[in-house]
Design a protein around this motif. Sequence first.
Motif, short mmCIF file in Angstrom:
data_model
loop_
_atom_site.label_atom_id
_atom_site.label_comp_id
_atom_site.label_asym_id
_atom_site.label_seq_id
_atom_site.Cartn_x
_atom_site.Cartn_y
_atom_site.Cartn_z
N MET A 1 0.85 -1.19 0.00
CA MET A 1 0.00 0.00 0.00
C MET A 1 0.87 1.23 0.00
SD MET A 1 -2.90 1.27 2.72
CE MET A 1 -3.99 -0.06 2.27
N THR A 2 0.49 2.25 -0.74
CA THR A 2 1.26 3.47 -0.87
C THR A 2 0.59 4.60 -0.12
OG1 THR A 2 2.01 2.80 -3.05
CG2 THR A 2 2.21 5.12 -2.52
N VAL A 3 1.39 5.34 0.63
CA VAL A 3 0.92 6.55 1.26
C VAL A 3 1.33 7.73 0.38
CG1 VAL A 3 1.09 8.02 3.29
CG2 VAL A 3 1.13 5.54 3.54
N CYS A 4 0.38 8.62 0.07
CA CYS A 4 0.70 9.75 -0.80
C CYS A 4 1.77 10.62 -0.13
CB CYS A 4 -0.55 10.58 -1.08
SG CYS A 4 -1.77 9.71 -2.08
N ARG A 5 2.71 11.09 -0.93
CA ARG A 5 3.79 11.90 -0.40
C ARG A 5 4.22 12.89 -1.48
NH1 ARG A 5 6.28 6.74 -1.45
NH2 ARG A 5 5.69 6.15 0.65
N PRO A 6 4.97 13.91 -1.12
CA PRO A 6 5.42 14.86 -2.15
C PRO A 6 6.29 14.17 -3.18
CG PRO A 6 5.76 15.75 0.06
CD PRO A 6 5.37 14.31 0.22
N ALA A 7 6.25 14.68 -4.41
CA ALA A 7 7.12 14.15 -5.45
C ALA A 7 8.57 14.35 -5.04
CB ALA A 7 6.83 14.86 -6.77
N ILE A 8 9.41 13.35 -5.33
CA ILE A 8 10.80 13.46 -4.93
C ILE A 8 11.62 14.07 -6.06
CG2 ILE A 8 10.56 11.53 -3.36
CD1 ILE A 8 12.06 9.82 -5.26
N GLY A 9 12.78 14.60 -5.72
CA GLY A 9 13.52 15.43 -6.66
C GLY A 9 14.72 14.79 -7.28
N LEU A 10 14.81 13.48 -7.31
CA LEU A 10 15.96 12.81 -7.91
C LEU A 10 16.07 13.18 -9.38
CD1 LEU A 10 18.23 10.70 -7.53
CD2 LEU A 10 16.58 8.96 -8.16
N ALA A 11 17.27 13.57 -9.79
CA ALA A 11 17.48 13.93 -11.19
C ALA A 11 17.07 12.80 -12.11
CB ALA A 11 18.95 14.29 -11.42
N GLU A 12 16.41 13.12 -13.19
CA GLU A 12 15.80 12.11 -14.03
C GLU A 12 16.67 11.73 -15.23
OE1 GLU A 12 11.97 13.69 -14.96
OE2 GLU A 12 11.12 13.10 -13.03
N ASP A 13 17.89 12.21 -15.30
CA ASP A 13 18.72 11.92 -16.47
C ASP A 13 20.02 11.23 -16.10
OD1 ASP A 13 20.11 15.29 -16.94
OD2 ASP A 13 19.85 14.02 -15.16
N HIS A 14 20.15 10.76 -14.87
CA HIS A 14 21.37 10.05 -14.51
C HIS A 14 21.11 9.20 -13.28
CE1 HIS A 14 21.52 13.46 -11.73
NE2 HIS A 14 22.38 12.77 -11.00
N VAL A 15 22.12 8.39 -12.95
CA VAL A 15 22.07 7.56 -11.76
C VAL A 15 22.63 8.35 -10.59
CG1 VAL A 15 22.83 5.39 -10.72
CG2 VAL A 15 22.37 5.50 -13.18
N ALA A 16 21.87 8.41 -9.49
CA ALA A 16 22.31 9.14 -8.31
C ALA A 16 22.90 8.17 -7.29
CB ALA A 16 21.15 9.91 -7.70
N HIS A 17 24.01 8.54 -6.66
CA HIS A 17 24.69 7.69 -5.68
C HIS A 17 24.49 8.28 -4.28
CE1 HIS A 17 26.95 5.17 -8.63
NE2 HIS A 17 26.68 6.21 -9.39
N PHE A 18 24.39 7.39 -3.29
CA PHE A 18 24.08 7.80 -1.93
C PHE A 18 25.07 7.17 -0.95
CE2 PHE A 18 20.26 8.00 -4.37
CZ PHE A 18 19.50 9.05 -3.86
N ASP A 19 25.45 7.94 0.08
CA ASP A 19 26.14 7.38 1.23
C ASP A 19 25.09 6.99 2.26
OD1 ASP A 19 28.73 7.77 0.23
OD2 ASP A 19 28.74 9.86 0.90
N VAL A 20 25.07 5.71 2.62
CA VAL A 20 24.04 5.20 3.53
C VAL A 20 24.67 4.93 4.89
CG1 VAL A 20 22.39 3.33 3.94
CG2 VAL A 20 22.77 4.18 1.61
N THR A 21 24.05 5.47 5.92
CA THR A 21 24.43 5.19 7.30
C THR A 21 23.58 4.03 7.80
OG1 THR A 21 25.02 7.49 7.71
CG2 THR A 21 24.59 6.11 9.63
N ALA A 22 24.22 3.03 8.42
CA ALA A 22 23.52 1.82 8.85
C ALA A 22 23.74 1.59 10.34
CB ALA A 22 24.00 0.61 8.04
N ARG A 23 22.74 1.93 11.14
CA ARG A 23 22.83 1.73 12.58
C ARG A 23 22.50 0.29 12.92
NH1 ARG A 23 19.64 1.55 17.01
NH2 ARG A 23 17.74 1.81 15.77
N PRO A 24 23.30 -0.40 13.75
CA PRO A 24 23.07 -1.83 14.00
C PRO A 24 21.79 -2.11 14.79
CG PRO A 24 24.83 -0.99 15.40
CD PRO A 24 24.51 0.10 14.43
N ILE A 25 21.16 -3.21 14.44
CA ILE A 25 20.05 -3.77 15.20
C ILE A 25 20.49 -5.16 15.62
CG2 ILE A 25 17.64 -4.54 15.14
CD1 ILE A 25 17.16 -2.42 12.97
#
Length: 321
Positions: A1-25
């Motif tokens: 199920m999808t909750v409506c949210r604002p449109a996201i701003g990822l550039a639509e003409d290239h691949v975007a890279h992210f640094d992800v922080t991962a807190r342990p569980i």
Amino acid sequence: MTVCRPAIGLAEDHVAHFDVTARPITQFRIGSSEQRFGALEFVGGRELTAADREFGGMSAIRFLDAGRNFLGVTDTGFWYAGHIERDADGRPSGMGGFRMAPLLGPTGEPFARKWDADAESLAISGDRVTVGFEREHRLLEYKLDTRDFASLPKALPLPLPREELRKNASLEAVAVSPASGPLGGVRVVLTEKSLNRNGDLFAAVLAGPRRGIFHVRRTDGFDISDAAFLPDGDLLVLERRYALVSGVALRIRRIAGEAIRPGATVDGEVLLQADMGYQIDNMEGIDVWTDGNGRSVLSLISDDNYSLWQRNLYLEFRLAE
């Protein structure tokens, strides 16, 4: 199920890279060192965050190998990919190489409307990737491409009557059965909350001698959020339930592959059920892979709905058989 949210701003003409922080569980049940939960053994998990506001919305995940490289889709119309980093004991320790790119439509352009972009399910067979969408109900097939994400889709026939598919509760799971299993290596789709007259969930096998519509018994208010096959051909169904007072709950059922056939209504044993006393959130995706010791591992991921009150979680369990 999808909750409506604002449109996201990822550039639509290239691949975007992210640094992800991962807190342990390290504890699945909050405040407890228990590791065994019914048929499952908790391996470990991570709470995932990134500085970029586009990070999130993950609705399905599939591994391309034994628990390292993955591909997924978001319900805002994007691919995501990366790899799981592990410690010396094989537990998940982080997420690297994370990137996102827009899913493309037949014309080679990203989907312009949220209505068209609501990707909820994903299956990989060889070099073909099947993506299921709700709202605008459809199955699209892409060529596997985790570098440029430039593949254009072709539409597959809907395996269920369109009039039976609910607007925001349709093609929530697509899974490929193992070739050696009872279904013989075919795709299966399951709906989130598209119900027949008995209140059970519509599902379908897309090909093979058992091609046709079947139903999944709906019980205790749980709705399907994803599914994945075990190596023996049994189907694991990931489900969730939301209540205003108690919050979200998680359930995993194991359905015998042999029981899946046209006209059947299937049910199965509960392998895991958890509520807000456990480290869960809006669990949207499940996959199954085999580790180096031949054990089946379940990977689960959540969709934070781009909300300050929800989390992106990655959890792993071993099937203790």
